[in-house]
Design an enzyme around this catalytic site. Structure first.
Site, PDB file in Angstrom:
ATOM      1  CE  LYS A 278      -2.304  -0.100   6.111  1.00 30.82           C
ATOM      2  NZ  LYS A 278      -3.612   0.341   6.251  1.00 30.82           N
TER       3      LYS A 278
ATOM      4  CB  VAL B  88      -0.130  -5.960   3.508  1.00 30.83           C
ATOM      5  CG1 VAL B  88      -1.789  -7.225   4.870  1.00 30.83           C
ATOM      6  CG2 VAL B  88      -0.908  -4.666   3.610  1.00 30.83           C
TER       7      VAL B  88
ATOM      8  CG  ASP C 261      -8.786   4.250   0.709  1.00 33.72           C
ATOM      9  OD1 ASP C 261      -9.257   4.504  -1.067  1.00 33.72           O
ATOM     10  OD2 ASP C 261      -7.421   3.606   0.697  1.00 33.72           O
TER      11      ASP C 261
ATOM     12  N   GLY D 182       0.635  -1.129   0.001  1.00 42.20           N
ATOM     13  CA  GLY D 182       0.037   0.210   0.069  1.00 42.20           C
ATOM     14  C   GLY D 182       0.872   1.036  -0.321  1.00 42.20           C
TER      15      GLY D 182
ATOM     16  CG  MET E  78       0.948   5.485   4.374  1.00 38.90           C
ATOM     17  SD  MET E  78      -0.817   5.908   5.559  1.00 38.90           S
ATOM     18  CE  MET E  78      -0.063   5.546   6.622  1.00 38.90           C
ATOM     19  CB  ALA E  79       1.784  -0.551   5.935  1.00 39.57           C
TER      20      ALA E  79
END
Length: 648
Positions: free
Chosen positions: A54, A39, A148, A34, A36-37
């Site tokens: 995450k 998984v 989102d 993603g 930001m992160a």
């Protein structure tokens, strides 16, 4: 296929597969990437269950703003407990890796379903959207928005349960949140609302807008808006109405057009106020559809496109993040369309008398006024730079008053704190000293006091039930010991320490005392003892003594115990031992044989069960006549006793 979307980018480095984070989470597989992160699928070694892990991207760990947002996500999402929301289980850090542990959902995303099947029947679409709205409504009631909502975040578990994932952009509704300062508009551009694009704000109606676009896509197999660049897609959100389903698929029931148009209205004031209201409208719409209409697929299946033959570039643009201005600007602006050549002036049929032009002076005046207004806005007006004052440690009311005094708004969110009393501000976002524009909102984290959970009632539960109750109460089992109990079933809980209702911190240990059942008692043999002594012995051990009967005994003295049942072994407290008590030997009366001859007297006594002894009073002259007996006639003596005959 797992339930988390596969990222289009390559897995982030370093690869954590095979590592154990926080001594607890063994990373098994990379799932998705993603903004930001990253998984991963991981195994919780403590509870032996799979979780979705995450992990914040490495280059963001040193960005305080991203770290604070990451922690806010964990705190906000952890408070959302709902059967249709992917639960947040834990968060922490290990060797520079910040992570959140979430419920692992095995299944597919709605995006994968749409890629495989194209459009869905109205029944299937409504069956998926209803629990999605139920989850969003729960968040809205808690004062939170998702920001989102998209098919990638709607998970369909293998057993059919729908889950909404990744409340990673969640913020307090009351804050009317603006775009992130990270140069990326929060939310996927294909589903972002007009107000997010045009003004950089979002509320519960923004989630409703995205849900309406998802419904459009499920019914048609196409995204509502597409373009080769993200900015083109965003432009359409602001300047174009969401297409009607019937414009894509002929024969669409009017009620489906109405429900999509209501949720997808460009003006948020014309949409349902939140997911709960949209869900209610959805139920009403469903009731107006026949079974035939519900089960008729409106769009068509597709492979490799979205059903309209659009290019991969168009699809990619519709799901890409939208660039926005720097964090100093409170709203988002879109590039204007390419200027077109001016049309030639319209000529009239009659000559017009030319007058001296006054517009240059008007333009000068307007320019001066605009300059003055701009100076005022940025020096004394709502866009004046203002440092955020220090509010940590203040009571909420005092903090809000201080922020208001410098022209800043505030929003609040509660969190537990071991250090700050309830009602005290723990932190602010932005932090104290950060310069922002007047009228912007400062988020306040307010203490709820220490996080405490009451020891649940555990008495008489089995050990497994008690452990499950402790886990649900976010507590743990401490020392376990065993005791006998006359009232609690073997294997059940007798008592706990601390006592039921005692508040403990998360993971606090509760000691359990477990029943071994009733305590066995060894039965003492009391045969031959007096009844009083027998009772003292047996009753002192916790048993009950019952006299079953009394019987004659030639060997056991009167009042003593002849026999007992049971004669030995083990019993439990309160059980009964039955004893037979001696009445002593059988008594007979000595017959009167005085005056009888010895022979006849002897026969009479022996017939009575007595023994005979003869004593001659006159040894020399004796006629064998019984003069007296010892004991005397009529005396009660034990059977078998000896009677002496005295003869002359």
């Amino acid at each position: 296929m797992n339930a988390y979307t596969r990222g289009v980018s390559s897995p982030a480095v370093p690869d954590l597969v095979g590592e154990v984070l926080d001594g607890r989470y063994e990373v098994l597989e990379h799932l998705a990437d993603g903004g930001m992160a990253i998984v991963y699928r991981a195994l919780d070694l403590r509870l032996h269950r799979e979780v979705a892990l995450k992990v914040l991207r490495p280059h963001l760990v040193h960005d305080d703003e991203f770290v604070r947002r990451f922690e806010r996500e964990a705190r906000s999402a952890a408070g959302l407990q709902h059967p249709h929301i992917v639960g947040v289980l834990d968060y922490g850090s290990d060797n520079g890796h910040l992570f959140i542990a979430m419920e692992y959902v095995a299944g597919r995303t709605l995006r994968q379903v749409l890629e495989d099947e194209g459009s869905l029947t109205p029944r299937a679409a409504l069956d998926i959207l209803d629990p999605t709205l139920d989850a969003l409504a729960h968040a809205h009631r808690a004062g939170l928005i998702h920001r989102d909502v998209k098919p990638e975040n709607v998970l369909l578990r293998d057993d059919g349960v729908v889950k909404v994932a990744d409340f990673g952009l969640v913020r307090a509704v009351t804050s009317q949140t603006v775009t992130s300062s990270s140069q990326v508009l929060l939310g996927t551009v294909a589903y972002v609302s007009p107000e997010q694009v045009g003004r950089g704000i979002a509320d519960a109606r923004s989630d409703v807008y995205a849900a309406g676009l998802i419904l459009f896509e499920m019914l048609t197999g196409e995204k509502a808006f597409s373009g080769d660049l993200p900015v083109n897609v965003a432009f359409q959100h602001v300047h174009e109405d969401v297409p009607k389903v019937s414009s894509k698929v002929a024969g669409t029931p009017k009620v489906l057009d109405e429900i999509v148009s209501a949720a997808g209205a460009r003006d948020p004031d014309l949409r349902p106020t939140d997911a709960a209201e949209f869900r209610s409208l959805l139920a009403g719409a469903r009731s107006r559809l026949s079974d035939q209409q519900l089960d008729r697929r409106l769009g068509t299946a597709h492979t490799g496109t979205d059903g309209s033959g659009r290019s991969a570039a168009a699809l990619s643009a519709a799901t890409a993040p939208l660039p926005v201005p720097s964090s100093d600007v409170a709203t988002t602006t879109l590039p204007t369309a390419t200027p077109q050549p001016a049309l030639p002036p319209v000529r009239t049929a009659y000559p017009v008398k030319r007058k001296r032009k006054a517009w240059p002076w008007v333009l000068v005046a307007l320019s001066a006024a605009l300059l003055a207004a701009t100076v005022w806005v940025f020096t004394k007006g709502p866009l004046t730079p203002t440092p955020v004052p220090k509010v940590e440690g203040l009571e909420l009311a005092a903090a809000q008053k201080l922020l208001t005094s410098v022209g800043l708004a505030s929003s609040t969110q509660q969190a537990f704190s071991e250090d700050a009393a309830a009602g005290i501000v723990i932190s602010s976002d932005p932090r104290a000293g950060t310069t922002i524009r007047k009228s912007q909102t400062v988020g306040l984290i307010v203490s709820k006091g220490p996080e405490r959970y009451a020891v649940p009632p555990l008495a008489n539960l089995s050990v497994d039930q008690a452990l499950a109750a402790l886990k649900e109460a976010r507590l743990s089992s401490g020392r376990q010991s065993q005791e006998f109990s006359e009232t609690v079933t073997q294997g059940a809980i007798i008592s706990v320490d601390p006592a039921e209702g005692t508040p403990l911190p998360p993971g606090g240990a509760v000691n359990l005392v477990i029943s071994k059942g009733r305590q066995p008692i060894a039965v003492t043999n009391v045969e031959g003892k007096s009844l009083a002594d027998a009772k003292s012995t047996l009753e002192g051990a916790g048993l009950v003594v019952a006299v079953g009967s009394e019987e004659n005994s030639d060997t056991v003295p009167k009042g003593n115990v002849i026999s007992q049942t049971p004669p030995g072994g083990q019993l439990f407290k309160g059980d009964t031992v039955t004893v037979v008590v001696s009445k002593g030997p059988v008594l007979v009366a000595v017959p009167d044989v005085v005056g009888n001859q010895v022979g006849a007297a002897t026969a009479t006594l022996e017939a009575a069960g007595l023994r005979v002894k003869v004593q001659k009073l006159l040894p020399g002259i004796n006629f064998g006549t019984v003069q007296s007996t010892d004991p005397a006639a009529g005396t009660q003596i034990p059977k078998g006793s000896t009677v002496t005959l005295k003869t002359v």
